[in-house]
Scaffold this motif. Structure first.
Motif, short mmCIF file in Angstrom:
data_model
loop_
_atom_site.label_atom_id
_atom_site.label_comp_id
_atom_site.label_asym_id
_atom_site.label_seq_id
_atom_site.Cartn_x
_atom_site.Cartn_y
_atom_site.Cartn_z
N ASP A 111 0.83 -1.21 0.00
CA ASP A 111 0.00 0.00 0.00
C ASP A 111 0.86 1.26 0.00
O ASP A 111 0.55 2.24 -0.69
CB ASP A 111 -0.95 0.01 1.20
CG ASP A 111 -2.19 -0.85 0.97
OD1 ASP A 111 -2.53 -1.07 -0.21
OD2 ASP A 111 -2.79 -1.31 1.94
N TYR A 112 1.93 1.24 0.77
CA TYR A 112 2.86 2.37 0.79
C TYR A 112 3.43 2.62 -0.60
O TYR A 112 3.48 3.75 -1.09
CB TYR A 112 3.99 2.08 1.78
CG TYR A 112 5.03 3.17 1.90
CD1 TYR A 112 4.91 4.17 2.85
CD2 TYR A 112 6.15 3.19 1.05
CE1 TYR A 112 5.87 5.17 2.98
CE2 TYR A 112 7.10 4.18 1.15
CZ TYR A 112 6.96 5.17 2.12
OH TYR A 112 7.90 6.17 2.21
N LEU A 114 2.15 1.57 -3.53
CA LEU A 114 1.10 1.94 -4.48
C LEU A 114 0.70 3.41 -4.32
O LEU A 114 0.35 4.08 -5.29
CB LEU A 114 -0.11 1.04 -4.34
CG LEU A 114 0.04 -0.37 -4.95
CD1 LEU A 114 -1.14 -1.25 -4.57
CD2 LEU A 114 0.18 -0.31 -6.47
N ASP A 115 0.74 3.92 -3.09
CA ASP A 115 0.48 5.35 -2.88
C ASP A 115 1.54 6.21 -3.55
O ASP A 115 1.30 7.39 -3.85
CB ASP A 115 0.45 5.67 -1.38
CG ASP A 115 -0.83 5.21 -0.70
OD1 ASP A 115 -1.82 4.96 -1.41
OD2 ASP A 115 -0.83 5.10 0.55
N LYS A 212 -11.73 -8.20 -5.41
CA LYS A 212 -10.42 -7.89 -4.82
C LYS A 212 -9.41 -8.99 -5.12
O LYS A 212 -8.40 -9.11 -4.43
CB LYS A 212 -10.56 -7.74 -3.30
CG LYS A 212 -11.36 -6.52 -2.86
CD LYS A 212 -11.39 -6.44 -1.34
CE LYS A 212 -12.19 -5.23 -0.89
NZ LYS A 212 -12.28 -5.17 0.59
N ARG A 416 -1.60 -5.92 -10.15
CA ARG A 416 -1.43 -4.48 -9.87
C ARG A 416 -0.08 -3.94 -10.33
O ARG A 416 0.07 -2.73 -10.50
CB ARG A 416 -1.61 -4.21 -8.37
CG ARG A 416 -0.59 -4.89 -7.50
CD ARG A 416 -0.96 -4.83 -6.02
NE ARG A 416 -0.18 -5.80 -5.26
CZ ARG A 416 -0.61 -6.42 -4.17
NH1 ARG A 416 -1.82 -6.17 -3.71
NH2 ARG A 416 0.15 -7.29 -3.54
N ASN A 426 -10.46 -0.30 -4.47
CA ASN A 426 -10.20 0.74 -3.47
C ASN A 426 -9.01 1.62 -3.84
O ASN A 426 -8.38 2.20 -2.95
CB ASN A 426 -9.95 0.08 -2.10
CG ASN A 426 -11.17 -0.64 -1.58
OD1 ASN A 426 -12.28 -0.11 -1.68
ND2 ASN A 426 -11.00 -1.85 -1.08
N ARG A 427 -8.71 1.71 -5.12
CA ARG A 427 -7.54 2.54 -5.49
C ARG A 427 -7.80 3.34 -6.76
O ARG A 427 -7.97 2.77 -7.82
CB ARG A 427 -6.30 1.66 -5.65
CG ARG A 427 -5.06 2.47 -6.02
CD ARG A 427 -3.78 1.74 -5.72
NE ARG A 427 -3.60 1.50 -4.30
CZ ARG A 427 -3.15 2.41 -3.43
NH1 ARG A 427 -2.83 3.62 -3.83
NH2 ARG A 427 -3.01 2.10 -2.16
#
Length: 430
Positions: A111-112, A114-115, A212, A416, A426-427
């Motif tokens: 997640d870090y 992908l942000d 998901k 991804r 969610n992205r």
């Protein structure tokens, strides 16, 4: 003379300039080892105090990750270097400083990363994936162009669903109309095929599935060939030839990137024609023998596809599914009308479906009935029905999802990483 890192082998002994970024740095007394990247590759530049002088050497003492630089030097062969060459550096110019770069060599959560996807793609692994993606797309285009297929683009905005209305993204179309982002270019491509014979469309498609799984994106790229005067066997032959061609191209041109990804290329080298072709009936029998609880009539889930695909060392083609689980436009099997003349191609190593297609329903009366059975608005499909009113012919085609093919060939756990900026449930950032 300016040179790109991927070409420095052609400039051994010559002086040249590289314009790029500092990927990493380490120092050993009077020598700096600078790992540089320029978008075409990575190379180590050796900077000695004796060669560049005290002032320039000191300026490099505090260079931080992703500082942009222009360097001049000469290349020499070095078998220990990752690309087989190193640069003896003579000058260094700092173009843009970088401070506190957020992605360091330490481990970061997905997640870090992908942000910060806009920065993550600068890493060697992500660049290797995106270069393989580029090669796959080029190979697909070359395959169809060489066989006389015409690229015929289809709309992104559509007035109705291709296969129902549950997974569509609506979009306000001016004041009084709702359009939808396309799920597939296929229906329009059938019209193109009636005009041009053999066609393909290639573009983004959108599915509003609240999924998901590691195989799903809400926005992905798909190539969709369509052929007039074609049956299910023609469709399977074309899909097989395309996959073999694409895999061969990646092995030929992007072996270095596969090495970066630590991909077991022996598994890709096994991808040769012919592919096994099994009926849905046989697939159900196989799954039951392997302990799955699936019953005849059900569509395959991810675990089913994984199990079937892992049985073989190359893609497996499963054909003639129950018509009830396939789209309204699939032609029924004349010998068993409860079956559709469709095919899914399942990749080995557990990567699931990469191709779905089949022979289309060319009979007007039956197509009208299928539209009614699926509770679809006939008026939205009048143009599509015209293809059956004015010179209908047997025809077929398929769709191949680029991201799933990239994931398979790169050996990735999740799709991804297969596209520069993935869109998932969610992205939507960055």
């Amino acid at each position: 003379m300016h040179a790109y890192i991927e070409h420095i082998g052609a400039h051994v002994g010559e002086e040249f300039t590289i314009k790029g970024w500092l990927h990493n740095r380490r120092s050993s007394g009077k020598i700096h080892f600078l790992i540089l990247r320029d978008g075409t590759g990575f190379v180590q530049a050796v900077m000695s105090k004796a060669a560049v002088g005290e002032e320039m050497f000191k300026a490099a003492d505090h260079l931080s990750q992703e500082t942009s630089v222009i360097v001049t030097g000469t290349a020499r062969a070095d078998a220990r270097a990752p690309g087989g060459f190193e640069i003896d550096l003579k000058t260094l110019e700092i173009i843009g400083e970088s401070h506190d770069y957020p992605i360091t060599p330490k481990e970061h959560g997905v997640d870090y990363l992908l942000d910060r996807r806009h920065l993550w793609i600068r890493s060697e692994r992500q660049q290797a994936i995106l270069r393989i993606r580029h090669e796959i797309i080029n190979a697909i285009r070359d395959f169809f162009n060489a066989r006389g297929f015409i690229l015929a683009d289809t709309p992104i905005f559509t007035p109705a669903a291709c296969e129902g209305t549950t997974t569509l993204f609506p979009a306000q179309y001016f004041e009084d109309q709702t359009a939808y982002l396309t799920q597939s270019g296929q229906l329009y491509n059938e019209a193109n095929a009636m005009a041009l014979g053999r066609v393909y469309c290639f573009g983004p498609t959108f599915r509003a599935e609240k999924s998901k799984t590691r195989r799903h994106l809400t926005e992905f790229w798909m190539v969709e060939p369509e052929m007039a005067y074609a049956d299910l066997d023609d469709v399977m032959d074309l899909a097989e030839a395309l996959i073999v061609s694409v895999v061969g191209r990646v092995l030929d041109v992007r072996r270095r990137e596969l090495t970066v990804l630590e991909r077991d290329v022996t598994k890709l080298e096994a991808i040769k024609a012919p592919f096994p072709r099994i009926s849905y009936d046989d697939a159900i029998t196989m799954l039951k023998e392997k302990g799955q609880t699936i019953e005849w009539g059900g569509d395959f889930g991810g675990p089913d596809e994984t199990l079937l695909g892992s049985t073989y060392d190359r893609p497996v083609m499963v054909h003639r599914y129950p018509a009830a689980v396939k789209a309204f436009y699939m032609k029924p099997d004349p010998e068993r009308p409860e079956l559709a003349l469709g095919v899914d191609v399942l990749a080995p190593e557990g990567y699931g479906e990469i191709v779905g297609g089949g022979e289309r329903l060319a009979d007007l009366a039956l197509l009208l009935q299928r539209i009614k059975d699926h509770d679809l608005p006939q008026e939205a499909f009048e143009w599509y029905l015209d293809l059956r009113r004015y010179g209908s012919v047997p025809h077929g085609g398929f769709g191949m999802g680029v991201e799933r093919v990239v994931a398979w060939l790169c050996g990735l756990e999740h799709v991804r990483e297969t596209i520069p900026y993935p869109r998932m449930l969610n992205r939507l950032y960055p």
